[in-house]
Design a protein around this motif. Structure first.
Motif, PDB file in Angstrom:
ATOM      1  N   PHE A 101      24.417  45.943  42.493  1.00  0.00           N
ATOM      2  CA  PHE A 101      25.097  45.711  41.225  1.00  0.00           C
ATOM      3  C   PHE A 101      24.260  44.826  40.302  1.00  0.00           C
ATOM      4  CE2 PHE A 101      29.401  47.353  41.667  1.00  0.00           C
ATOM      5  CZ  PHE A 101      29.507  47.553  43.029  1.00  0.00           C
ATOM      6  N   GLY A 102      24.419  45.045  39.013  1.00  0.00           N
ATOM      7  CA  GLY A 102      23.893  44.109  38.043  1.00  0.00           C
ATOM      8  C   GLY A 102      24.794  42.885  37.970  1.00  0.00           C
ATOM      9  N   THR A 103      24.430  41.944  37.126  1.00  0.00           N
ATOM     10  CA  THR A 103      25.168  40.686  37.047  1.00  0.00           C
ATOM     11  C   THR A 103      26.435  40.791  36.202  1.00  0.00           C
ATOM     12  OG1 THR A 103      23.752  40.016  35.224  1.00  0.00           O
ATOM     13  CG2 THR A 103      23.147  39.228  37.418  1.00  0.00           C
ATOM     14  N   GLY A 104      26.627  41.927  35.534  1.00  0.00           N
ATOM     15  CA  GLY A 104      27.833  42.120  34.745  1.00  0.00           C
ATOM     16  C   GLY A 104      27.661  41.698  33.294  1.00  0.00           C
ATOM     17  N   THR A 105      28.368  42.391  32.427  1.00  0.00           N
ATOM     18  CA  THR A 105      28.372  42.070  30.997  1.00  0.00           C
ATOM     19  C   THR A 105      29.819  41.947  30.547  1.00  0.00           C
ATOM     20  OG1 THR A 105      26.329  43.318  30.620  1.00  0.00           O
ATOM     21  CG2 THR A 105      27.690  42.811  28.688  1.00  0.00           C
TER      22      THR A 105
ATOM     23  N   GLN B  36      30.219  39.932  48.417  1.00  0.00           N
ATOM     24  CA  GLN B  36      30.477  38.570  47.950  1.00  0.00           C
ATOM     25  C   GLN B  36      30.156  38.519  46.467  1.00  0.00           C
ATOM     26  OE1 GLN B  36      27.546  35.321  48.368  1.00  0.00           O
ATOM     27  NE2 GLN B  36      29.038  34.323  49.707  1.00  0.00           N
ATOM     28  N   GLN B  37      31.102  38.051  45.667  1.00  0.00           N
ATOM     29  CA  GLN B  37      30.877  37.940  44.233  1.00  0.00           C
ATOM     30  C   GLN B  37      31.028  36.490  43.805  1.00  0.00           C
ATOM     31  OE1 GLN B  37      33.535  40.198  41.676  1.00  0.00           O
ATOM     32  NE2 GLN B  37      32.152  40.038  39.920  1.00  0.00           N
ATOM     33  N   ALA B  38      29.901  35.833  43.589  1.00  0.00           N
ATOM     34  CA  ALA B  38      29.934  34.466  43.092  1.00  0.00           C
ATOM     35  C   ALA B  38      30.344  34.473  41.628  1.00  0.00           C
ATOM     36  CB  ALA B  38      28.558  33.822  43.260  1.00  0.00           C
ATOM     37  N   LEU B  39      30.822  33.354  41.159  1.00  0.00           N
ATOM     38  CA  LEU B  39      31.321  33.256  39.786  1.00  0.00           C
ATOM     39  C   LEU B  39      30.235  33.643  38.788  1.00  0.00           C
ATOM     40  CD1 LEU B  39      34.018  32.433  38.547  1.00  0.00           C
ATOM     41  CD2 LEU B  39      33.055  30.157  38.154  1.00  0.00           C
ATOM     42  N   GLY B  40      30.538  34.583  37.913  1.00  0.00           N
ATOM     43  CA  GLY B  40      29.593  35.003  36.886  1.00  0.00           C
ATOM     44  C   GLY B  40      28.489  35.919  37.364  1.00  0.00           C
ATOM     45  N   LEU B  83      29.581  25.142  51.276  1.00  0.00           N
ATOM     46  CA  LEU B  83      30.123  25.098  49.924  1.00  0.00           C
ATOM     47  C   LEU B  83      29.747  26.351  49.131  1.00  0.00           C
ATOM     48  CD1 LEU B  83      29.499  21.359  48.965  1.00  0.00           C
ATOM     49  CD2 LEU B  83      31.600  22.402  49.837  1.00  0.00           C
ATOM     50  N   ASP B  84      28.532  26.859  49.362  1.00  0.00           N
ATOM     51  CA  ASP B  84      28.055  28.042  48.635  1.00  0.00           C
ATOM     52  C   ASP B  84      28.777  29.321  49.022  1.00  0.00           C
ATOM     53  OD1 ASP B  84      24.527  27.137  48.292  1.00  0.00           O
ATOM     54  OD2 ASP B  84      26.320  26.586  47.165  1.00  0.00           O
ATOM     55  N   ASP B  85      29.594  29.261  50.053  1.00  0.00           N
ATOM     56  CA  ASP B  85      30.382  30.438  50.428  1.00  0.00           C
ATOM     57  C   ASP B  85      31.583  30.633  49.509  1.00  0.00           C
ATOM     58  OD1 ASP B  85      29.902  29.733  53.969  1.00  0.00           O
ATOM     59  OD2 ASP B  85      28.651  30.879  52.562  1.00  0.00           O
ATOM     60  N   SER B  86      31.848  29.674  48.662  1.00  0.00           N
ATOM     61  CA  SER B  86      32.936  29.811  47.697  1.00  0.00           C
ATOM     62  C   SER B  86      32.642  30.984  46.775  1.00  0.00           C
ATOM     63  CB  SER B  86      33.078  28.527  46.873  1.00  0.00           C
ATOM     64  OG  SER B  86      33.477  27.448  47.676  1.00  0.00           O
ATOM     65  N   ALA B  87      33.543  31.962  46.752  1.00  0.00           N
ATOM     66  CA  ALA B  87      33.297  33.188  45.992  1.00  0.00           C
ATOM     67  C   ALA B  87      34.520  34.085  46.092  1.00  0.00           C
ATOM     68  CB  ALA B  87      32.076  33.928  46.534  1.00  0.00           C
ATOM     69  N   LEU B  88      34.453  35.190  45.362  1.00  0.00           N
ATOM     70  CA  LEU B  88      35.437  36.265  45.504  1.00  0.00           C
ATOM     71  C   LEU B  88      34.853  37.261  46.500  1.00  0.00           C
ATOM     72  CD1 LEU B  88      38.100  37.566  44.384  1.00  0.00           C
ATOM     73  CD2 LEU B  88      36.632  38.810  42.785  1.00  0.00           C
ATOM     74  N   TYR B  89      35.600  37.577  47.542  1.00  0.00           N
ATOM     75  CA  TYR B  89      35.143  38.528  48.547  1.00  0.00           C
ATOM     76  C   TYR B  89      35.876  39.846  48.334  1.00  0.00           C
ATOM     77  CZ  TYR B  89      32.547  34.847  50.697  1.00  0.00           C
ATOM     78  OH  TYR B  89      31.624  33.849  50.907  1.00  0.00           O
ATOM     79  N   LEU B  90      35.081  40.876  48.112  1.00  0.00           N
ATOM     80  CA  LEU B  90      35.615  42.188  47.801  1.00  0.00           C
ATOM     81  C   LEU B  90      35.405  43.142  48.963  1.00  0.00           C
ATOM     82  CD1 LEU B  90      34.182  42.474  44.198  1.00  0.00           C
ATOM     83  CD2 LEU B  90      36.577  42.150  44.782  1.00  0.00           C
ATOM     84  N   CYS B  91      36.416  43.916  49.211  1.00  0.00           N
ATOM     85  CA  CYS B  91      36.347  44.984  50.199  1.00  0.00           C
ATOM     86  C   CYS B  91      36.365  46.301  49.445  1.00  0.00           C
ATOM     87  CB  CYS B  91      37.551  44.860  51.125  1.00  0.00           C
ATOM     88  SG  CYS B  91      37.879  46.266  52.164  1.00  0.00           S
TER      89      CYS B  91
END
Lengths: 111, 114
Positions: A101-105, B36-40, B83-91
């Motif tokens: 995935f890209g980083t999103g826009t 794993q989707q970290a913020l931003g 601490l870096d494991d903080s994220a949104l986890y997507l299935c």
């Protein structure tokens, strides 16, 4: 390795404006290309896809064409609506085993 | 047709603890992937399971492990939380052998490690 690069956001447009979100990729072979959309508080939803060069994916007024020569898959919409406000992700996959995935826009459409 | 569901919605853990996240695949799908989707940021591939075996893994350490059950539901386990494991986890679930490679995502579990 494989990767996807998207244009930096955030993008803010007025309703009915034209939208382009750039996406380029680096990959071996010929991956399938995707655009996913993430509305606030929700998971990713598939918006459109293209599986081979020159294919055009389209859905809900959005379009993207798989350009092998420029390794691009830019997302376009002729007239955006407030309801299109979301984060858009470009992605690629060779076999469905792993998506990149890209980083999103982030897109905000104002009335 | 039931979509992909995940539980819990939110979770707060302390550094060093262990956590288990759960996912139910979309009906008829035989493959599940975790991201794993970290913020931003965009989602980063952790691993995929097919027929209860790991079928590909991204650049994540062994303390990230998973299971897939005969009914195609899945768990993601993370040991020794950082601490870096903080994220949104997507299935995401998909169907191996389908003409397209579409993955269908759940709403995610928001993990906060303090």
């Amino acid at each position: 390795g494989d990767s996807v690069t998207q244009m930096e956001g955030p993008v803010t447009l007025s309703e009915e404006a034209f939208l382009t979100i750039n996406c380029t990729y680096t990959a071996t072979g010929y991956p399938s290309l995707f655009w996913y959309v993430q509305y606030p508080g929700e998971g990713l939803q598939l918006l459109l896809k293209a599986t081979k060069a020159d294919d055009k994916g389209s859905n809900k007024g959005f379009e993207a064409t798989y350009r092998k020569e420029t390794t691009s898959f830019h997302l376009e919409k002729g007239s955006v609506q407030v309801s299109d406000s979301a984060v858009y992700f470009c992605a690629l996959s060779h076999t469905g085993n792993q998506f990149y995935f890209g980083t999103g826009t982030s897109l905000t459409v104002i009335p | 047709e039931t979509g992909v569901t995940q539980s819990p919605t939110h979770l707060i853990k302390t550094r060093g603890q262990q956590v288990t996240l759960r996912c139910s695949s979309q009906s008829g799908h035989n493959t599940v992937s975790w991201y794993q989707q970290a913020l931003g940021q965009g989602p980063q591939f952790i691993f995929q399971y097919y027929r209860e075996e790991e079928n590909g893994r991204g650049n994540f350490p062994p303390r990230f492990s998973g299971l897939q059950f005969p009914n195609y539901s899945s768990e993601l386990n993370v040991n020794a939380l950082e601490l870096d494991d903080s994220a949104l986890y997507l299935c995401a679930s998909s169907l191996v052998g389908a003409a397209s490679y579409e993955q269908y995502f759940g709403p995610g579990t928001r993990l906060t490690v303090t």
